[in-house]
Each structure stands twice: as structure tokens, then as C-alpha cells.
Design a protein around this motif. Structure first.
Motif, PDB file in Angstrom:
ATOM      1  N   THR A 176     102.193 -10.576  87.847  1.00 19.11           N
ATOM      2  CA  THR A 176     102.343  -9.883  86.570  1.00 19.11           C
ATOM      3  C   THR A 176     100.983  -9.496  85.993  1.00 19.11           C
ATOM      4  N   ALA A 177     100.001 -10.412  86.094  1.00 16.11           N
ATOM      5  CA  ALA A 177      98.655 -10.101  85.589  1.00 16.11           C
ATOM      6  C   ALA A 177      98.023  -8.954  86.366  1.00 16.11           C
ATOM      7  N   ALA A 178      98.193  -8.953  87.698  1.00 19.22           N
ATOM      8  CA  ALA A 178      97.648  -7.863  88.502  1.00 19.22           C
ATOM      9  C   ALA A 178      98.331  -6.537  88.173  1.00 19.22           C
ATOM     10  N   ARG A 179      99.608  -6.602  87.868  1.00 17.84           N
ATOM     11  CA  ARG A 179     100.345  -5.383  87.508  1.00 17.84           C
ATOM     12  C   ARG A 179      99.821  -4.783  86.211  1.00 17.84           C
ATOM     13  N   ARG A 180      99.469  -5.649  85.268  1.00 17.84           N
ATOM     14  CA  ARG A 180      98.970  -5.154  83.987  1.00 17.84           C
ATOM     15  C   ARG A 180      97.560  -4.595  84.105  1.00 17.84           C
ATOM     16  N   LEU A 181      96.767  -5.103  85.056  1.00 16.78           N
ATOM     17  CA  LEU A 181      95.391  -4.639  85.213  1.00 16.78           C
ATOM     18  C   LEU A 181      95.286  -3.326  85.979  1.00 16.78           C
ATOM     19  N   GLN A 182      96.371  -2.907  86.598  1.00 15.71           N
ATOM     20  CA  GLN A 182      96.323  -1.649  87.335  1.00 15.71           C
ATOM     21  C   GLN A 182      96.152  -0.465  86.388  1.00 15.71           C
ATOM     22  N   PRO A 183      95.385   0.553  86.805  1.00 11.98           N
ATOM     23  CA  PRO A 183      95.247   1.748  85.945  1.00 11.98           C
ATOM     24  C   PRO A 183      96.576   2.490  85.846  1.00 11.98           C
ATOM     25  N   PRO A 184      96.795   3.160  84.755  1.00  9.39           N
ATOM     26  CA  PRO A 184      98.066   3.888  84.605  1.00  9.39           C
ATOM     27  C   PRO A 184      98.192   4.999  85.644  1.00  9.39           C
TER      28      PRO A 184
END
Length: 250
Positions: free
Chosen positions: A172-180
Motif C-alpha cells: 500500500t505504501a509503495a502504491r501511494r508513492l508511485q507517480p500519478p
């Protein structure tokens, strides 16, 4: 901290894992047969005493999301609307709090059961669960039931739950850090991507666990153990039997 033992020796930590399973089962059956305020209160007192003896810090208690509190408040309001005895009069208006008291009792019952399982998980090594289940289910082997397989399954579930929880947090943390993305994706596509990644992580963890079990001699070693109940276990079971008898007598 759920499903992870709290380090440190204590009288509760030193109990046999099978004794804790028997106590959890006995208290759960008691609350199922007699879900009264008296039974809930005595069970909560037992849990508090066990937590104090085990030196469990309050930081182990998981935080509750806000939406759960909102749901509980909304549910309590709806139960007040249902009415029921006892009734209180506010001028010319009579309000029944029977439904609200039932809601509080069910909520307290759920919290007690969660606390019972939490204390058992905080004071029990997951590696000791499978041998305890195998020892307790020994009479079922006469019926040719796969007791050892059940014990191994339960032990692996206890071991994998904390690891998968940590993996999902990292995912989940890696998903949030991805650029849009350049193009806005639908909510359904994002959910499919997260579920796919979660399945891949779970399969990878399962493969690693299988290789580790094979290298250590197979699943037979998981359910094998030399621990046996002692005098403290007898005393603990006697206390729980006294609690059950006192609750049913009252």
C-alpha cells in the motif's frame, strides 16, 4: 502487534499453548451459552488479570479507525429508536433503552472475545500451537481424522498472518508513492492491480515458506513437540473452571 508474541517471561507466557487454547474455548463457550453482563464482566476481569501478569503494555492495543466509531454511534442511535424496557420519562416523552442496552452488551461481548484471543496470541509462540493442537486432538486419531494436517494448517496460518499483513502495508505504501499515471484510471482497474500484486506476494511468501519447511524435514516436525502441561497449567484450568461454575451458579 496482533498474532505476535510479546517478549518477556511471565506466568502466562510459561503456560502450555494447549492450556491457553482450552481456556479460550471454555470462555467462548461460556459467553455463547450465557452472554449475560455477569459473565462478560467476569471474563473481562480474567483477561485484565492475565494481561497484567503477562506484562502486556497498552501500546499493543491496535488503533481503531474513525469510521468504526461512527458506525457504533449510528448503531446505538438506531437501537434507542427501537425502544424496549427499561423506560425513562423525559417530561411527556418516554424513551426505551432496552435495545441500547442489548447493543452495549453485544459490543462488550465482542470486545471481550477479541481481548481473549489477543492475550492468547500475545503470550503464545506460533511454533507451539501446532504441537498443542496435535496433542489435544490425539483422541480424534482413533477416528482416522487428519489431526496433524489440521495442526500444521493452523500453525502456518498463524505464522503467515503477520508476514502478509506487513507485506500488504508495504504494498500500500509503495502504491501511494508511485507517480500519478498520465491518464486517469478507473477505480476498478486500481483495485484489480492491488489484488493482483497481493496474490503475487502471497504466492511468493507461500513458496518461501514451503522451501523452508522442506529444508527442515517436512511438515511432520511442525506438529511434533515435547511440551506437556504442568502444575501451573492445572492451576490455570482450575481457575477458569471456577469462573465458569461461579458464572453459571449466579
Amino acid at each position: 502487534m496482533l498474532m505476535r508474541p510479546v517478549p518477556g517471561p511471565s506466568p502466562i507466557h510459561n503456560l502450555w499453548a494447549g492450556t491457553k487454547l482450552v481456556i479460550v474455548l471454555a470462555v467462548s463457550v461460556l459467553l455463547t451459552i450465557s452472554p449475560s453482563w455477569r459473565a462478560i464482566g467476569l471474563s473481562a476481569l480474567l483477561i485484565l488479570v492475565a494481561a497484567m501478569l503477562a506484562h502486556i503494555p497498552y501500546t499493543c492495543i491496535p488503533s481503531v479507525p474513525r469510521w468504526i466509531w461512527v458506525v457504533m454511534v449510528a448503531g446505538s442511535v438506531f437501537t434507542i429508536v427501537n425502544g424496549g424496557a427499561p423506560h425513562l420519562e423525559f417530561g411527556s416523552v418516554t424513551v426505551g433503552f432496552g435495545g441500547f442496552l442489548d447493543f452495549l452488551r453485544v459490543t462488550a461481548l465482542g470486545l471481550v472475545l477479541l481481548g481473549l484471543g489477543a492475550v492468547a496470541s500475545w503470550t503464545t509462540n506460533p511454533a507451539d500451537v501446532a504441537p498443542a493442537v496435535a496433542q489435544l486432538g490425539r483422541p480424534l486419531r482413533w477416528l482416522r481424522l487428519p489431526v496433524d494436517d489440521w495442526a500444521v494448517t493452523i500453525a502456518l496460518a498463524f505464522r503467515m498472518f503477520p508476514m502478509l499483513t506487513e507485506e500488504f502495508r508495504l504494498l500500500t505504501a509503495a502504491r501511494r508513492l508511485q507517480p500519478p499515471p498520465p491518464e486517469k484510471r478507473s477505480r476498478r482497474a486500481e483495485v484489480v492491480d492491488v489484488c493482483t500484486a497481493a496474490m503475487v506476494v502471497s504466492l511468493r511468501r507461500a513458496a518461501e515458506m514451503g522451501d523452508a519447511i522442506t529444508a527442515r524435514g517436512g511438515t511432520g516436525r511442525i506438529s511434533a513437540g515435547s511440551d506437556r502441561p504442568g502444575l501451573p497449567d492445572v492451576l490455570a484450568v482450575a481457575v477458569v473452571i471456577g469462573l465458569v461454575g461461579l458464572t453459571l451458579a449466579l
